[in-house]
Design an enzyme around this catalytic site. Structure first.
Site, PDB file in Angstrom:
ATOM      1  N   LYS A 105      -3.333  24.833   2.019  1.00 47.24           N
ATOM      2  CA  LYS A 105      -4.481  25.674   2.496  1.00 47.24           C
ATOM      3  C   LYS A 105      -4.980  25.508   3.768  1.00 47.24           C
ATOM      4  CE  LYS A 105      -9.032  24.779   1.102  1.00 47.24           C
ATOM      5  NZ  LYS A 105      -9.578  24.817   2.199  1.00 47.24           N
ATOM      6  N   ASP A 113      -4.971  20.732   2.138  1.00 47.03           N
ATOM      7  CA  ASP A 113      -5.499  21.243   3.223  1.00 47.03           C
ATOM      8  C   ASP A 113      -4.735  20.928   4.310  1.00 47.03           C
ATOM      9  OD1 ASP A 113      -7.668  23.035   2.856  1.00 47.03           O
ATOM     10  OD2 ASP A 113      -9.044  21.688   2.879  1.00 47.03           O
ATOM     11  N   GLU A 168     -15.930  30.861   0.627  1.00 49.57           N
ATOM     12  CA  GLU A 168     -17.128  29.807   0.519  1.00 49.57           C
ATOM     13  C   GLU A 168     -18.446  30.284   1.172  1.00 49.57           C
ATOM     14  OE1 GLU A 168     -15.751  25.889   2.057  1.00 49.57           O
ATOM     15  OE2 GLU A 168     -17.729  25.061   1.906  1.00 49.57           O
ATOM     16  N   GLU A 171      -7.726  27.553   7.011  1.00 51.37           N
ATOM     17  CA  GLU A 171      -8.861  28.387   7.265  1.00 51.37           C
ATOM     18  C   GLU A 171      -8.481  29.225   8.168  1.00 51.37           C
ATOM     19  OE1 GLU A 171     -11.931  25.907   8.356  1.00 51.37           O
ATOM     20  OE2 GLU A 171     -11.809  24.657   6.736  1.00 51.37           O
ATOM     21  N   ASP A 221      -9.962  18.877   3.260  1.00 51.90           N
ATOM     22  CA  ASP A 221     -10.263  17.939   4.435  1.00 51.90           C
ATOM     23  C   ASP A 221     -11.622  17.435   4.283  1.00 51.90           C
ATOM     24  OD1 ASP A 221     -11.257  20.485   4.923  1.00 51.90           O
ATOM     25  OD2 ASP A 221     -10.227  20.668   6.864  1.00 51.90           O
ATOM     26  N   SER A 222     -12.338  17.842   3.358  1.00 50.13           N
ATOM     27  CA  SER A 222     -13.625  17.289   3.015  1.00 50.13           C
ATOM     28  C   SER A 222     -13.551  15.811   2.879  1.00 50.13           C
ATOM     29  CB  SER A 222     -14.134  17.815   1.899  1.00 50.13           C
ATOM     30  OG  SER A 222     -13.444  17.987   0.752  1.00 50.13           O
TER      31      SER A 222
HETATM   32  O1  KIV Z   1     -12.143  20.788   1.955  1.00 52.65           O
HETATM   33  C1  KIV Z   1     -12.666  21.181   1.059  1.00 52.65           C
HETATM   34  O2  KIV Z   1     -13.121  20.286   0.137  1.00 52.65           O
HETATM   35  C2  KIV Z   1     -12.655  22.459   0.666  1.00 52.65           C
HETATM   36  C3  KIV Z   1     -13.496  22.924  -0.431  1.00 52.65           C
HETATM   37  C4  KIV Z   1     -14.833  23.151  -0.285  1.00 52.65           C
HETATM   38  C5  KIV Z   1     -12.939  24.357  -0.798  1.00 52.65           C
HETATM   39  O3  KIV Z   1     -12.111  23.355   1.470  1.00 52.65           O
END
Ligand code: KIV
Length: 274
Positions: free
Chosen positions: A122, A92, A191, A124, A53-54
């Protein structure tokens, strides 16, 4: 007659990731958000491609991961899945797509897999998201956890600093990691936590691989944001980031040459026209 050997490259499965942990073989993970980058990263042999989600920061220019929507994540994941022939495609779950209820989380995880072609999701958090994780796994979707610095909780913590610095926080993180493993996660991203804690968590976990970012050298694998490790963002240089290229300078130099060629009438040449 010479026999032609067909090289069959099997896609990386969740079982392969667990086997790699078991065998002490390090796991490589990188983010991608689009077809072209995913194809390059996949051809170069990465084990897992994460549609992080980055994308909210890297692709859309937001200052956090909070604004990205489920539809936007599915769009990015679908593009990546088309480019990845070998790597495991992990997507994510964005903020708001799994916190409301178990039913909502399950529905959204199914949407991601059905509409994008990603193989796993994924999300959190620790103990508090275990009911959601169990329901998603029960439906046949592998889940990767994410502990330590969890950017979707930035407003709870008030920043992006190192996490689990005190003994109490470290104990809580270990408990959360064990709970995620018991819930069935095949992997857990750790992280920005002290390397000694990441090492301890990695040793304690038997059926979940740890993938570190800013968590030292003892995790089962490593993950970086692709644009960061390629040096595309020259304003971002945290201690944990190794830049494997300086694409910021490569790209700006190439674009500046193009602009000056166009302005001076040097592009296109006679060979470059019909
Ligand atoms: O969203 C992302 O890029 C991440 C990584 C930094 C693990 O969760």
């Amino acid at each position: 007659m010479t026999e032609k050997k067909l090289e069959i490259v099997k896609p990386v499965s969740v079982n392969k990731i667990l086997q790699m942990k078991h065998d002490g073989q390090k796991i490589s993970m990188l983010t991608s958000y689009d077809y072209t980058m995913a194809k390059l990263v996949d051809e170069a042999g990465v084990d897992i491609i994460l549609i992080g989600d980055s994308a909210s920061n890297v692709m859309a220019g937001n200052s956090s991961t909070l604004p990205i929507t489920l539809d936007e994540m599915i769009y990015h994941a679908r593009s990546v899945a088309r480019g990845a022939k070998h790597a495991l495609v992990l997507c994510d779950m964005p903020f708001g797509s799994y916190q409301i209820s178990v039913e909502d989380a399950l529905k959204n995880a199914i949407r991601i897999v059905k509409e994008s072609g990603a193989s796993a999701v994924k999300l959190e958090g620790g103990k508090r998201v275990c009911p959601q994780i169990k329901a998603i796994i029960e439906a046949g979707i592998p889940v990767c956890g994410h502990l330590g610095l969890t950017p979707q909780s930035v407003n709870e913590f008030g920043g992006y600093g190192l996490r689990a610095k005190t003994e109490e926080e470290a104990d809580r993180l270990l408990e959360d990691a064990l709970a995620l493993e018991a819930a069935g996660c095949f992997a857990i991203v750790l992280e920005k936590i002290p390397a000694t804690l990441a090492e301890k968590v990695t040793k304690e976990l038997k059926t979940a691989a740890t993938i570190g970012i800013g968590a030292g050298m003892h995790t089962d694998g490593q993950v970086l944001v692709c644009q960061d490790m390629l040096g595309m963002n020259n304003g971002f240089a945290p201690k944990f980031l190794r830049k494997y290229a300086d694409l910021h300078s490569v790209i700006t130099t190439a674009v500046a040459s193009y602009v000056s060629d166009v302005k001076e009438g040097k592009f296109p040449s006679t060979e470059e026209q019909y």
